[in-house]
Design a protein around this motif. Structure first.
Motif, PDB file in Angstrom:
ATOM      1  N   PRO A  36       2.045   5.850  -3.250  1.00 41.93           N
ATOM      2  CA  PRO A  36       1.086   4.738  -3.271  1.00 41.93           C
ATOM      3  C   PRO A  36       1.628   3.497  -3.972  1.00 41.93           C
ATOM      4  CG  PRO A  36      -0.014   6.787  -3.862  1.00 41.93           C
ATOM      5  CD  PRO A  36       1.448   7.073  -3.827  1.00 41.93           C
ATOM      6  N   ILE A  37       2.432   3.691  -4.999  1.00 44.37           N
ATOM      7  CA  ILE A  37       3.020   2.552  -5.710  1.00 44.37           C
ATOM      8  C   ILE A  37       3.943   1.776  -4.781  1.00 44.37           C
ATOM      9  CG2 ILE A  37       4.611   1.914  -7.562  1.00 44.37           C
ATOM     10  CD1 ILE A  37       3.475   4.243  -9.174  1.00 44.37           C
ATOM     11  N   ARG A  38       4.768   2.499  -4.030  1.00 40.39           N
ATOM     12  CA  ARG A  38       5.666   1.829  -3.081  1.00 40.39           C
ATOM     13  C   ARG A  38       4.877   1.099  -2.002  1.00 40.39           C
ATOM     14  NH1 ARG A  38       9.616   7.070  -2.358  1.00 40.39           N
ATOM     15  NH2 ARG A  38      10.944   6.743  -4.186  1.00 40.39           N
ATOM     16  N   LEU A  39       3.817   1.731  -1.501  1.00 41.14           N
ATOM     17  CA  LEU A  39       3.005   1.108  -0.457  1.00 41.14           C
ATOM     18  C   LEU A  39       2.336  -0.164  -0.956  1.00 41.14           C
ATOM     19  CD1 LEU A  39       1.372   4.237   1.253  1.00 41.14           C
ATOM     20  CD2 LEU A  39       3.062   2.676   2.245  1.00 41.14           C
ATOM     21  N   ILE A  40       1.859  -0.137  -2.192  1.00 40.51           N
ATOM     22  CA  ILE A  40       1.232  -1.332  -2.772  1.00 40.51           C
ATOM     23  C   ILE A  40       2.248  -2.461  -2.878  1.00 40.51           C
ATOM     24  CG2 ILE A  40       0.256  -2.286  -4.909  1.00 40.51           C
ATOM     25  CD1 ILE A  40      -1.147   0.411  -5.296  1.00 40.51           C
ATOM     26  N   GLY A  41       3.445  -2.136  -3.356  1.00 45.20           N
ATOM     27  CA  GLY A  41       4.487  -3.155  -3.472  1.00 45.20           C
ATOM     28  C   GLY A  41       4.885  -3.728  -2.130  1.00 45.20           C
ATOM     29  N   LEU A  42       5.046  -2.849  -1.132  1.00 46.82           N
ATOM     30  CA  LEU A  42       5.437  -3.312   0.203  1.00 46.82           C
ATOM     31  C   LEU A  42       4.329  -4.158   0.831  1.00 46.82           C
ATOM     32  CD1 LEU A  42       7.511  -3.252   2.484  1.00 46.82           C
ATOM     33  CD2 LEU A  42       6.444  -1.147   3.307  1.00 46.82           C
ATOM     34  N   CYS A  43       3.074  -3.712   0.696  1.00 43.68           N
ATOM     35  CA  CYS A  43       1.956  -4.469   1.272  1.00 43.68           C
ATOM     36  C   CYS A  43       1.812  -5.829   0.600  1.00 43.68           C
ATOM     37  CB  CYS A  43       0.665  -3.672   1.141  1.00 43.68           C
ATOM     38  SG  CYS A  43       0.574  -2.225   2.211  1.00 43.68           S
ATOM     39  N   ALA A  44       1.971  -5.883  -0.728  1.00 48.00           N
ATOM     40  CA  ALA A  44       1.860  -7.164  -1.437  1.00 48.00           C
ATOM     41  C   ALA A  44       2.934  -8.135  -0.980  1.00 48.00           C
ATOM     42  CB  ALA A  44       1.948  -6.935  -2.948  1.00 48.00           C
ATOM     43  N   SER A  45       4.160  -7.638  -0.793  1.00 49.34           N
ATOM     44  CA  SER A  45       5.251  -8.522  -0.350  1.00 49.34           C
ATOM     45  C   SER A  45       5.057  -8.962   1.094  1.00 49.34           C
ATOM     46  CB  SER A  45       6.592  -7.807  -0.530  1.00 49.34           C
ATOM     47  OG  SER A  45       6.645  -6.625   0.247  1.00 49.34           O
ATOM     48  N   LEU A  46       4.539  -8.073   1.949  1.00 51.43           N
ATOM     49  CA  LEU A  46       4.294  -8.446   3.341  1.00 51.43           C
ATOM     50  C   LEU A  46       3.151  -9.458   3.455  1.00 51.43           C
ATOM     51  CD1 LEU A  46       4.664  -4.998   5.155  1.00 51.43           C
ATOM     52  CD2 LEU A  46       6.198  -6.967   5.321  1.00 51.43           C
ATOM     53  N   ILE A  47       2.107  -9.276   2.651  1.00 52.78           N
ATOM     54  CA  ILE A  47       1.003 -10.245   2.652  1.00 52.78           C
ATOM     55  C   ILE A  47       1.509 -11.610   2.213  1.00 52.78           C
ATOM     56  CG2 ILE A  47      -1.175 -10.858   1.531  1.00 52.78           C
ATOM     57  CD1 ILE A  47      -1.818  -7.855   1.454  1.00 52.78           C
ATOM     58  N   THR A  48       2.391 -11.620   1.231  1.00 56.31           N
ATOM     59  CA  THR A  48       2.963 -12.892   0.776  1.00 56.31           C
ATOM     60  C   THR A  48       3.750 -13.564   1.890  1.00 56.31           C
ATOM     61  OG1 THR A  48       3.160 -11.949  -1.453  1.00 56.31           O
ATOM     62  CG2 THR A  48       4.378 -13.965  -1.004  1.00 56.31           C
ATOM     63  N   PHE A  49       4.518 -12.776   2.644  1.00 52.56           N
ATOM     64  CA  PHE A  49       5.293 -13.336   3.750  1.00 52.56           C
ATOM     65  C   PHE A  49       4.391 -13.853   4.877  1.00 52.56           C
ATOM     66  CE2 PHE A  49       7.679 -12.513   7.793  1.00 52.56           C
ATOM     67  CZ  PHE A  49       8.553 -13.576   7.666  1.00 52.56           C
ATOM     68  N   LEU A  50       3.279 -13.166   5.105  1.00 56.63           N
ATOM     69  CA  LEU A  50       2.369 -13.533   6.195  1.00 56.63           C
ATOM     70  C   LEU A  50       1.120 -14.225   5.675  1.00 56.63           C
ATOM     71  CD1 LEU A  50       2.615 -10.142   8.145  1.00 56.63           C
ATOM     72  CD2 LEU A  50       3.836 -12.259   8.653  1.00 56.63           C
ATOM     73  N   TYR A  51       1.235 -14.884   4.532  1.00 59.04           N
ATOM     74  CA  TYR A  51       0.065 -15.499   3.894  1.00 59.04           C
ATOM     75  C   TYR A  51      -0.658 -16.422   4.874  1.00 59.04           C
ATOM     76  CZ  TYR A  51      -2.728 -17.997   0.443  1.00 59.04           C
ATOM     77  OH  TYR A  51      -3.773 -18.544  -0.253  1.00 59.04           O
ATOM     78  N   PRO A  52      -2.007 -16.336   4.975  1.00 54.73           N
ATOM     79  CA  PRO A  52      -2.762 -17.037   6.028  1.00 54.73           C
ATOM     80  C   PRO A  52      -2.466 -18.516   6.216  1.00 54.73           C
ATOM     81  CG  PRO A  52      -4.191 -15.495   4.896  1.00 54.73           C
ATOM     82  CD  PRO A  52      -2.877 -15.460   4.177  1.00 54.73           C
ATOM     83  N   PRO A  53      -2.583 -19.386   5.182  1.00 53.95           N
ATOM     84  CA  PRO A  53      -2.264 -20.801   5.439  1.00 53.95           C
ATOM     85  C   PRO A  53      -0.759 -21.004   5.487  1.00 53.95           C
ATOM     86  CG  PRO A  53      -2.923 -20.538   3.159  1.00 53.95           C
ATOM     87  CD  PRO A  53      -3.049 -19.190   3.807  1.00 53.95           C
ATOM     88  N   VAL A  54      -0.142 -20.437   6.529  1.00 60.70           N
ATOM     89  CA  VAL A  54       1.312 -20.376   6.606  1.00 60.70           C
ATOM     90  C   VAL A  54       1.893 -21.788   6.563  1.00 60.70           C
ATOM     91  CG1 VAL A  54       3.259 -19.451   7.898  1.00 60.70           C
ATOM     92  CG2 VAL A  54       1.035 -18.345   8.047  1.00 60.70           C
ATOM     93  N   PRO A  55       2.780 -22.081   5.604  1.00 62.36           N
ATOM     94  CA  PRO A  55       3.316 -23.440   5.486  1.00 62.36           C
ATOM     95  C   PRO A  55       4.111 -23.884   6.696  1.00 62.36           C
ATOM     96  CG  PRO A  55       4.497 -21.904   4.061  1.00 62.36           C
ATOM     97  CD  PRO A  55       3.294 -21.186   4.573  1.00 62.36           C
ATOM     98  N   ARG A  56       4.768 -22.929   7.376  1.00 62.38           N
ATOM     99  CA  ARG A  56       5.567 -23.333   8.521  1.00 62.38           C
ATOM    100  C   ARG A  56       4.705 -23.781   9.702  1.00 62.38           C
ATOM    101  NH1 ARG A  56       6.467 -18.133   7.136  1.00 62.38           N
ATOM    102  NH2 ARG A  56       5.668 -16.458   8.420  1.00 62.38           N
ATOM    103  N   ILE A  57       3.378 -23.493   9.653  1.00 64.29           N
ATOM    104  CA  ILE A  57       2.472 -23.948  10.703  1.00 64.29           C
ATOM    105  C   ILE A  57       1.774 -25.235  10.286  1.00 64.29           C
ATOM    106  CG2 ILE A  57       0.384 -23.376  12.004  1.00 64.29           C
ATOM    107  CD1 ILE A  57       1.206 -20.452  11.849  1.00 64.29           C
ATOM    108  N   GLN A  58       1.299 -25.302   9.055  1.00 62.30           N
ATOM    109  CA  GLN A  58       0.544 -26.458   8.592  1.00 62.30           C
ATOM    110  C   GLN A  58       1.432 -27.574   8.057  1.00 62.30           C
ATOM    111  OE1 GLN A  58      -2.424 -25.212   5.794  1.00 62.30           O
ATOM    112  NE2 GLN A  58      -3.538 -23.962   7.267  1.00 62.30           N
ATOM    113  N   PHE A  59       2.703 -27.317   7.892  1.00 64.04           N
ATOM    114  CA  PHE A  59       3.611 -28.315   7.311  1.00 64.04           C
ATOM    115  C   PHE A  59       3.764 -29.509   8.239  1.00 64.04           C
ATOM    116  CE2 PHE A  59       7.848 -30.060   6.537  1.00 64.04           C
ATOM    117  CZ  PHE A  59       7.774 -30.300   5.175  1.00 64.04           C
TER     118      PHE A  59
END
Length: 495
Positions: A36-59
């Motif tokens: 579960p610790i690994r899954l939390i870390g992986l999910c947190a990093s993936l959410i950061t990469f796919l963060y909703p107000p994606v700068p590459r779209i709104q930039f």
């Protein structure tokens, strides 16, 4: 008060908050529940990469001003505030950071059996700090945050390193980069005394005397040159790569060296344009020598990681030639190789990690004929080797060619030496690939043969896609960064 809070923590604050929350959550989970610790870390990093107000779209690429600007009063009595923003130059460094961290967590998924919780926490704290560095618009905090990045990197090398000398390598990495940054702190204090603030926007409009510019430039150069690293302050990098775990080498190749080059582009070049022009020969000479020297040194190494590390130094010194060729071709061309440098050496270190996991050695003389026992790995490594050679159609070529053009406009001899270094790079890349893949198998030294498994292949795929995507369709990069680069050139009155 609430309105001020919402204003400060809107837009891209989630890019920072996601890894922070992800690094705190595992601390409340028992060490025995490592999955579960690994899954939390992986999910947190993936959410950061796919963060909703994606700068590459709104930039908005049509403006050179910093976007998604956020501020927080930090030391109001000293007029020092926490300013965050993003422009066409820093945009891709933020994306590269969020891209690499999930991969680093995946690389250490099965290897980091001891202190797994601490590894996840250190990785996410490192991500938070690096994102903040690339978005920082305050020189004082730009000093504080990169030095803070040293702490999780020091821990990762010292705790999860692979050999007996890992503690020495960790201290060497930490002290080299820390001591070099002390001079930048002095420069920031002088800027604060003259301007009364550390706000980057105010500092960029401040007229420094030529003598003070030269002093401030030298002080900042001492800090950033170690991080690039430039020769002769590069000794820490090969040692750190050799002793670091595979995931540590991936992030070490991908991000920390960009802290130095990004510092040059964000602070030294725009704040001290006259000193930059005066120092161009001072940069050209050691950079050209470094490209030739490290290329020749690479061919003499016997450790697979050291070969990649020295070739990495050669590529980054080519980037410094581009940055200090004060024209759009040079400065604009230096950014794609930085991004490519986050992909290509990282992929090569992953290839070495796959070999080391199976054979427990990185010495070149023990390898040969792997194409007959591990056919998929040579195919993957060949793509990375082509990119390391700056072959057309790969991510490295789209930047190194404009760098050569920009450098030739300023100094044809330096451009010729840089091109010679690229030829050497092709030579040692092909030599290494041929040595490991072709030839006779050596069963007396190597016993366990198995191709990369599904998890390992899935880790390689993003790198290969990124290398080909950048090489075949590079238009997105100049489209996003052209306005910011043009503004940098015009601000310095380089043309």
């Amino acid at each position: 008060m609430l309105e001020h809070f919402c204003e400060c923590y809107s837009d891209l604050s989630g890019l920072i908050l996601c890894p922070v929350l992800g690094s705190i959550t595992p601390l409340f989970i028992p060490n025995s529940r490592i999955r579960p610790i690994r899954l939390i870390g992986l999910c947190a990093s993936l959410i950061t990469f796919l963060y909703p107000p994606v700068p590459r779209i709104q930039f908005d690429p049509s403006t050179a001003k910093s976007q998604f600007v956020e501020s927080l009063r930090w030391l109001p009595y000293e007029n020092i505030n926490f300013y965050l923003g993003i422009d066409g130059i820093s945009l891709f460094f933020v994306i590269l950071t969020t891209f690499l961290i999930p991969i680093c967590i995946s690389v250490g998924w099965s290897g980091m059996r001891s202190y797994g919780k601490e590894y996840i926490t250190a990785s996410l704290i490192r991500e938070f700090l690096m994102i903040a560095v690339f978005r920082m618009l305050d020189p004082l905090l730009f000093y504080v945050l990169p030095e803070s990045v040293l702490i999780p990197m020091f821990i990762i090398i010292g705790v999860w390193g692979s050999r007996q000398r890992k503690i020495k390598a960790a201290y060497q990495f930490f002290l080299y980069t820390l001591l070099g940054s002390v001079f930048m702190l002095l420069a920031i204090l002088l800027i604060l005394l003259q301007t009364g603030t550390t706000d980057l926007q105010i500092s960029l409009t401040t007229e420094f005397s030529e003598r003070r510019q030269i002093f401030l430039w030298i002080a900042s150069f001492a800090s950033f040159a170690v991080k690039v690293p430039m020769v002769p302050v590069h000794i820490w990098l090969p040692e750190a790569h050799v002793e670091a775990p595979t995931a540590g080498s991936v992030i070490l190749a991908g991000i920390p060296s960009k802290l130095g080059t990004h510092g040059f582009l964000r602070f030294s070049i725009p704040m001290f344009p006259e000193a930059t022009l005066c120092s161009t020969p001072f940069i050209y000479t050691p950079s050209a020598i470094a490209i030739i020297y490290t290329s020749l040194t690479t061919s003499r190494q016997i450790d697979l990681k050291k070969i990649i590390a020295y070739s990495s130094v050669a590529h980054m010194n080519l980037v410094t030639i581009g940055m200090f060729s004060p024209n759009i071709q040079g400065i604009g061309g230096s950014i794609p190789p930085m991004l490519s440098h986050g992909l290509v050496p990282s992929a090569l270190f992953l290839c070495v990690g796959v070999l080391y996991d199976r054979h427990k050695t990185r010495l070149v003389r023990y390898y040969g004929g792997s194409v007959s026992t591990m056919p998929n790995l040579p195919t993957i490594s060949f793509s990375s080797t082509l990119a390391n050679m700056s072959s057309p159609g790969t991510s490295s070529f789209i930047g190194e060619f404009p760098i050569s053009v920009g450098a030739f406009q300023r100094n044809s001899l330096v451009a010729t030496l840089a091109a010679l270094g690229m030829i050497f790079g092709g030579a040692y890349s092909l030599w290494l690939y041929n040595r490991v893949v072709s030839g006779n198998l050596k069963p007396d030294f190597l016993h366990k043969f198995s191709d990369p498994n599904g998890r390992e292949v899935s880790i390689f795929i993003p790198f290969l896609v990124g290398v080909v995507r950048m090489g075949v369709h590079p238009k997105v990069f100049p489209d996003r960064m052209h306005t910011s680069v043009s503004n940098l050139v015009q601000h310095g009155k380089f043309n």
